[in-house]
Design a protein around this motif. Structure first.
Motif, short mmCIF file in Angstrom:
data_model
loop_
_atom_site.label_atom_id
_atom_site.label_comp_id
_atom_site.label_asym_id
_atom_site.label_seq_id
_atom_site.Cartn_x
_atom_site.Cartn_y
_atom_site.Cartn_z
N LEU A 69 -75.02 -46.28 44.82
CA LEU A 69 -75.22 -45.82 43.44
C LEU A 69 -76.59 -45.17 43.22
O LEU A 69 -76.77 -44.42 42.27
CB LEU A 69 -75.11 -47.00 42.47
N ILE A 70 -77.58 -45.54 44.06
CA ILE A 70 -78.94 -45.08 43.77
C ILE A 70 -79.34 -43.88 44.63
O ILE A 70 -80.50 -43.49 44.63
CB ILE A 70 -79.98 -46.22 43.95
N GLN A 71 -78.39 -43.31 45.36
CA GLN A 71 -78.75 -42.14 46.18
C GLN A 71 -79.05 -40.93 45.29
O GLN A 71 -78.58 -40.85 44.15
CB GLN A 71 -77.65 -41.86 47.20
N GLU A 72 -79.83 -40.01 45.84
CA GLU A 72 -80.38 -38.90 45.04
C GLU A 72 -79.32 -38.03 44.38
O GLU A 72 -79.54 -37.48 43.31
CB GLU A 72 -81.27 -38.01 45.93
N ASP A 73 -78.16 -37.89 45.02
CA ASP A 73 -77.17 -36.95 44.48
C ASP A 73 -76.25 -37.59 43.43
O ASP A 73 -75.24 -37.00 43.04
CB ASP A 73 -76.33 -36.35 45.62
N VAL A 74 -76.57 -38.82 42.99
CA VAL A 74 -75.74 -39.48 41.97
C VAL A 74 -76.33 -39.21 40.58
O VAL A 74 -77.46 -39.59 40.30
CB VAL A 74 -75.66 -41.01 42.22
N PHE A 75 -75.55 -38.53 39.73
CA PHE A 75 -76.01 -38.21 38.36
C PHE A 75 -74.98 -38.69 37.35
O PHE A 75 -73.78 -38.64 37.60
CB PHE A 75 -76.21 -36.69 38.18
N PHE A 76 -75.47 -39.16 36.21
CA PHE A 76 -74.59 -39.60 35.13
C PHE A 76 -74.68 -38.62 33.96
O PHE A 76 -75.69 -37.94 33.80
CB PHE A 76 -75.02 -40.99 34.62
N ARG A 77 -73.64 -38.59 33.14
CA ARG A 77 -73.72 -37.76 31.93
C ARG A 77 -74.49 -38.50 30.85
O ARG A 77 -75.40 -37.96 30.24
CB ARG A 77 -72.30 -37.42 31.45
N ARG A 78 -74.13 -39.76 30.61
CA ARG A 78 -74.83 -40.55 29.58
C ARG A 78 -74.82 -42.01 30.00
O ARG A 78 -73.99 -42.80 29.55
CB ARG A 78 -74.11 -40.43 28.23
N LEU A 79 -75.73 -42.39 30.89
CA LEU A 79 -75.78 -43.79 31.36
C LEU A 79 -76.44 -44.65 30.28
O LEU A 79 -77.58 -44.43 29.91
CB LEU A 79 -76.56 -43.88 32.68
N GLY A 80 -75.69 -45.66 29.80
CA GLY A 80 -76.23 -46.49 28.72
C GLY A 80 -76.52 -47.92 29.11
O GLY A 80 -77.35 -48.59 28.48
N LEU A 81 -75.85 -48.44 30.16
CA LEU A 81 -76.05 -49.85 30.55
C LEU A 81 -75.96 -49.99 32.06
O LEU A 81 -75.02 -49.49 32.68
CB LEU A 81 -74.99 -50.75 29.89
#
Length: 683
Positions: free
Chosen positions: A371-383
């Motif tokens: 989950l913490i690799q550089e290419d992992v992006f979220f649209r709206r991470l809230g929790l």
């Protein structure tokens, strides 16, 4: 003033050649780090009166050699050297092992100073160190520091390097504590305390120095926590989630079981936090099986309904798969999209999930460190929810946190910590505790037996497996050790394969690759492995409802909290479960642990007894909790100092002059270095 932490350790006379590289292995690259490397105990070379010492004591005595030394050889290299010495008023036998070359120095009439272990019955001293007065420097009458070193560095060289560092730079050691705190507790100035820790004239001086530095260590730790809390609660840069409380209540009512009062209270605390404009930083601790996952799922549901995404990070792939299945069952009726992100996905699967995550098509992602690799992006991470947080490093957790706009953070642990200790140790976190177990869970029946009852234990395993159940068998070691007479996993695996030819016996240990471990656990979870022989890698979080028996070999070698974690691997299904602890009845501490385990199933009571039994020990080992490793302070024995330090730090950060006054400049610089005063989050 010269910054000792930016001064290379090579500036200390005598630190040259390979020594800087060897010191780096201890985390020492600067003069400041060298001076901060404290001894963990002292060797007392005060001369003792043999009539006043106890059998087994390590002592230093002075005497006169009488008679001729004798050498006995064993094989090619091993030897035993004995010599008679008069240590007034006794006639003593001094013994050296593999030091036969000393024979020529041990001449009749010569004075010697001997340090070693005293055997009262034989009037014998097993010598570890010998000195001949008048020949070079003497340790007689001194306290010598003992440091934790690698094999390449000797105590003698390290002590000399430390002395030299103190000669060159001792006067430059800066003070960090304000005068008001030094006066309040009568603490030594910092430069004097550091010097006396390394070179105490006597035990009393060493204890005064330790008291000063323990307070400083705990105060700085608490200052970080309290400053973070103060600044975080002022900052409104988190996400104030518009929580739909009626929808969350409907979700909770739809669950296939009723929440305990404890779960309801904790969920209310979390929902309150989610609605605030500052970031939640909450520790959720609960006993094994107390229902932490359902509380986390309800929080994730609330965040998704508020228009945000959630992430759940766990330490292993098998746990990630387990959590994903649980969340799917709960979320499916509500159309909440979940995904699993682990290292074993194909490139194509991974690309698809990453794209969906970035576009907001995935609501909740469950994963490992992938989950913490550089290419992992979220649209709206809230929790962000992290399970068994101590299995992740600080950096890993903070990287995931930075993938959102300061998302709320919920940290879960199944290692119960007495509440007062938890509030103090996790000063930057709010602490929620689940005390009740869900209704209907049958208590696990626990038995303590001796190794002589092994045949009966094997019969018990056979009966459970024949009834269609599964069993864990835990061993302390992977393979045979010359030093320890304890059962090892490889031998036990071979023995059980012989005992149970009709059943499949699996093996799991820490030297296997992650892929191999996951494969064994999948086989066990699917019921294709009937008995799983394992070391303690099995300890955290695995859920196999059909496993009803936990057998622990050499249980007296495990800590209480660890035994309780192991016991928690069974009792997760509808059938009665059992835990059998095989222990040595002669081990007194082990006997106390077995009694505690058979007396209660309550993890918090177990934790309390563990603290009592270990005393100044490592109840908070790094494996157990994520509590910081202190150089000098001990979380148990120094608990009162920790509380004082917390109160002092909390009071200080409330004062406006703390943020502006020159007296507090060193403390503000410390917070700056620790990145508390920047936008960086404390983890």
């Amino acid at each position: 003033m010269l910054d000792l932490y930016s001064l290379p350790v090579t500036q200390v006379s005598g630190v040259k050649g390979k020594k800087p590289e060897e010191l780096l292995g201890l985390g020492i690259s600067s003069v400041g780090q060298l001076l901060d490397y404290y001894p963990f105990r002292y060797e007392d070379y005060t001369l003792r009166d043999l009539t006043q010492v106890k059998d087994g004591d390590k002592i230093t005595v002075q005497g006169t050699i009488v008679g001729v030394p004798l050498v006995q050889m064993y094989g090619r290299t091993k030897s035993r050297l004995t010599c008679k010495v008069v240590v007034d008023p006794l006639f003593v036998t001094a013994v050296w092992f593999n030091r036969h070359y000393l024979r020529d120095k041990l001449t009749a009439g010569a004075e010697v100073v001997l340090t070693g272990k005293w055997d009262q019955k034989r009037l014998q001293l097993t010598v570890t160190e010998v000195e001949f007065p008048g020949q070079g420097t003497s340790q007689i009458g001194t306290l010598q520091p003992v440091y934790s070193l690698t094999a390449a560095l000797t105590q003698k060289w390290f002590r000399q390097a430390m002395k030299q560092a103190l000669v060159q730079y001792g006067e430059m050691i800066p003070e960090v504590l304000p005068q008001e705190l030094l006066q309040k507790y009568g603490l030594l100035p910092r430069k004097q305390a550091v010097t006396l820790l390394h070179l105490p004239g006597n035990m009393e001086q060493g204890q005064r120095a330790r008291r000063r530095m323990v307070y400083e260590e705990l105060f700085l730790f608490q200052l970080k926590m309290q400053a973070y809390r103060a600044l975080n609660h002022e900052r409104a840069d988190g996400v104030a989630h518009p929580v739909d409380l009626p929808a969350v209540r409907a979700f909770v009512r739809s669950l296939p079981f009723t929440l305990t009062d404890s779960q309801k209270n904790v969920l209310a605390e979390i929902l309150q936090d989610l609605q605030q404009p500052h970031c939640m930083n909450r520790l959720l601790q609960g006993d094994v099986g107390a229902g932490k996952t359902v509380v986390a799922a309800s929080a994730l549901f609330a965040v998704v309904k508020a228009g945000y995404q959630g992430a759940l990070m766990v330490p292993t792939e098998i746990l990630a798969e387990q959590h994903k299945r649980s969340l799917d069952r709960l979320f499916e009726p509500y159309g909440i999209q979940t995904a699993l992100l682990t290292g074993s996905l194909t490139d194509r699967q991974r690309r698809e999930i990453l794209a969906s995550l970035q576009m907001g098509m995935i609501d909740v992602v469950v994963g490992t460190h992938a989950l913490i690799q550089e290419d992992v992006f979220f649209r709206r991470l809230g929790l962000v929810v992290t399970d068994e947080q101590h299995r992740f490093g600080v950096n890993q957790r903070s990287i995931l946190r930075r993938k959102g706009m300061n998302p709320d953070v919920l940290t879960m642990t199944a290692t119960p910590i007495p509440r007062t200790l938890a509030i103090t140790a996790f000063g930057d976190m709010d602490v929620s505790t689940l005390r009740e177990l869900p209704k209907g869970r049958k208590p696990i029946k626990t038995y303590a037996v001796t190794h002589g009852m092994l045949e009966r234990v094997l019969g018990f395993i056979r009966r459970e497996v024949a009834a269609g159940r599964q069993a864990y068998v835990i061993c302390p070691l992977i393979e045979e050790s010359e030093k320890l007479d304890v059962q090892n996993a490889i031998d036990v695996h071979a023995q059980l394969q012989f005992e149970f030819p009709d059943y499949k016996v699996g093996l799991l240990h820490g030297r296997m690759t992650p892929g191999e471990k996951d494969e064994v656990m999948r086989e066990f979870s699917a019921g294709r492995v009937h008995v799983l022989v394992s070391t303690t890698v099995i300890e955290v979080g695995v859920d196999v409802p059909n496993a009803t028996l936990m057998v622990v070999y050499d249980a007296d070698r495990f800590g209480l909290s660890q035994l309780h974690q192991l016991r928690g691997r069974v009792g997760r299904g509808e059938h009665q479960s059992y835990c059998v602890l095989i222990a040595d009845p002669k081990n007194e501490v082990g006997k106390e642990r077995m009694k505690a385990m058979t007396d209660t199933n309550d993890g918090f009571e177990i934790a309390r007894r563990d603290l009592e039994l270990r005393g100044p020990g490592d109840f908070f080992g790094t494996k157990q909790s994520g509590v910081p490793d202190f150089r000098l302070a001990d979380m148990v024995t120094d608990f009162e100092v920790m509380e004082q330090a917390r109160d002092d730090a909390a009071e200080l950060v409330k004062r406006p002059e703390f943020w502006t006054g020159t007296e507090y400049t060193p403390l503000r610089e410390f917070l700056q270095r620790e990145q508390i005063l920047s936008s960086e989050m404390l983890d």
